[in-house]
Design an enzyme around this catalytic site. Structure first.
Site, PDB file in Angstrom:
ATOM      1  CG  ASN A   1     -12.491  -1.179   3.926  1.00 20.37           C
ATOM      2  OD1 ASN A   1     -12.836  -1.670   4.988  1.00 20.37           O
ATOM      3  ND2 ASN A   1     -11.351  -0.532   3.775  1.00 20.37           N
TER       4      ASN A   1
ATOM      5  CG  HIS B   1      -8.426  -3.229  -2.356  1.00 18.14           C
ATOM      6  ND1 HIS B   1      -9.468  -2.578  -2.995  1.00 18.14           N
ATOM      7  CD2 HIS B   1      -8.108  -2.458  -1.297  1.00 18.14           C
ATOM      8  CE1 HIS B   1      -9.747  -1.452  -2.334  1.00 18.14           C
ATOM      9  NE2 HIS B   1      -8.949  -1.356  -1.301  1.00 18.14           N
TER      10      HIS B   1
ATOM     11  CG  HIS C   1      -6.817  -3.135   3.200  1.00 21.43           C
ATOM     12  ND1 HIS C   1      -6.082  -2.023   2.845  1.00 21.43           N
ATOM     13  CD2 HIS C   1      -8.073  -2.894   2.756  1.00 21.43           C
ATOM     14  CE1 HIS C   1      -6.874  -1.144   2.236  1.00 21.43           C
ATOM     15  NE2 HIS C   1      -8.095  -1.650   2.161  1.00 21.43           N
TER      16      HIS C   1
ATOM     17  CD  GLN D   1     -14.849  -1.153  -2.793  1.00 14.69           C
ATOM     18  OE1 GLN D   1     -16.026  -1.404  -2.549  1.00 14.69           O
ATOM     19  NE2 GLN D   1     -14.162  -1.762  -3.746  1.00 14.69           N
TER      20      GLN D   1
ATOM     21  CG  ASP E   1      -2.072   0.964   1.108  1.00 15.46           C
ATOM     22  OD1 ASP E   1      -3.208   0.498   1.026  1.00 15.46           O
ATOM     23  OD2 ASP E   1      -1.834   2.192   1.073  1.00 15.46           O
TER      24      ASP E   1
END
Lengths: 115, 115
Positions: free
Chosen positions: B89, B102, B104, B96, B33
């Site tokens: 999310n 995706h 995390h 989101q 990230d």
């Protein structure tokens, strides 16, 4: 089915502890968190006892896959059309407190920032 | 493979945007990230474009299953033996921000409270 008589979620699955069940499949159970962190806060657990995500992933990948799919289904059945968060905590650093793997489904309003 | 040329994660997958890749499979990519929320913060995405978890679950359950398994594998390869958190999310209420599904992977130290 593997169970651990000292595990609180195994006891929920066995019906020995009360819970508010919102969904059930052959292999998973979904029930409301006793201490909700959001307006909707459901826990989705495998009926088999697996202490954490890594253990479940090693032992039964199909069950892992089903657990996620069932969590998505719960979000839908709970009407979380505005969005939701799925969270799995693993181990001490991850904040895991009950060592029977569980997916948190959080929604019913904004659920805050990521971490 | 379905892609969306306006999607930032599709562009990462295509190599059009720079990223620090930590793992890759036939169907998923894991990269750091850009704005880490924990000492280790990796995103695991399907290479195919699916806007969110519900869409992916409907369109390609096998890919959904692989995404989670790959996220667990990333936690392991990143050495998160002390624990970690997986978060997805979905939608506005879920926080989101990029509408390419995706996972995390957060760890490398205590990752705080649940929500």
């Amino acid at each position: 089915m593997s169970t651990d008589p000292s595990c609180v979620f195994c006891r929920v699955v066995a019906g020995e502890l009360p819970s508010t069940v919102v969904a059930e499949t052959d292999r998973t159970l979904a029930f409301r968190d006793l201490h909700p962190a959001a307006p909707v806060h459901v826990l989705v657990v495998p009926k088999d006892h697996h202490p954490d995500l890594a253990a479940l992933s090693d032992a039964d990948p199909a069950l892992l896959a089903g657990l996620w799919a069932d969590a998505v289904a719960v979000a839908r059945s709970e009407g979380l059309d505005g969005g939701y968060r799925l969270v799995v905590n693993t181990g001490a650093d991850g904040g895991q407190t009950v060592f029977h793997v569980h997916v948190h489904v959080l929604g019913g309003g904004p659920v805050g920032t990521l971490a």
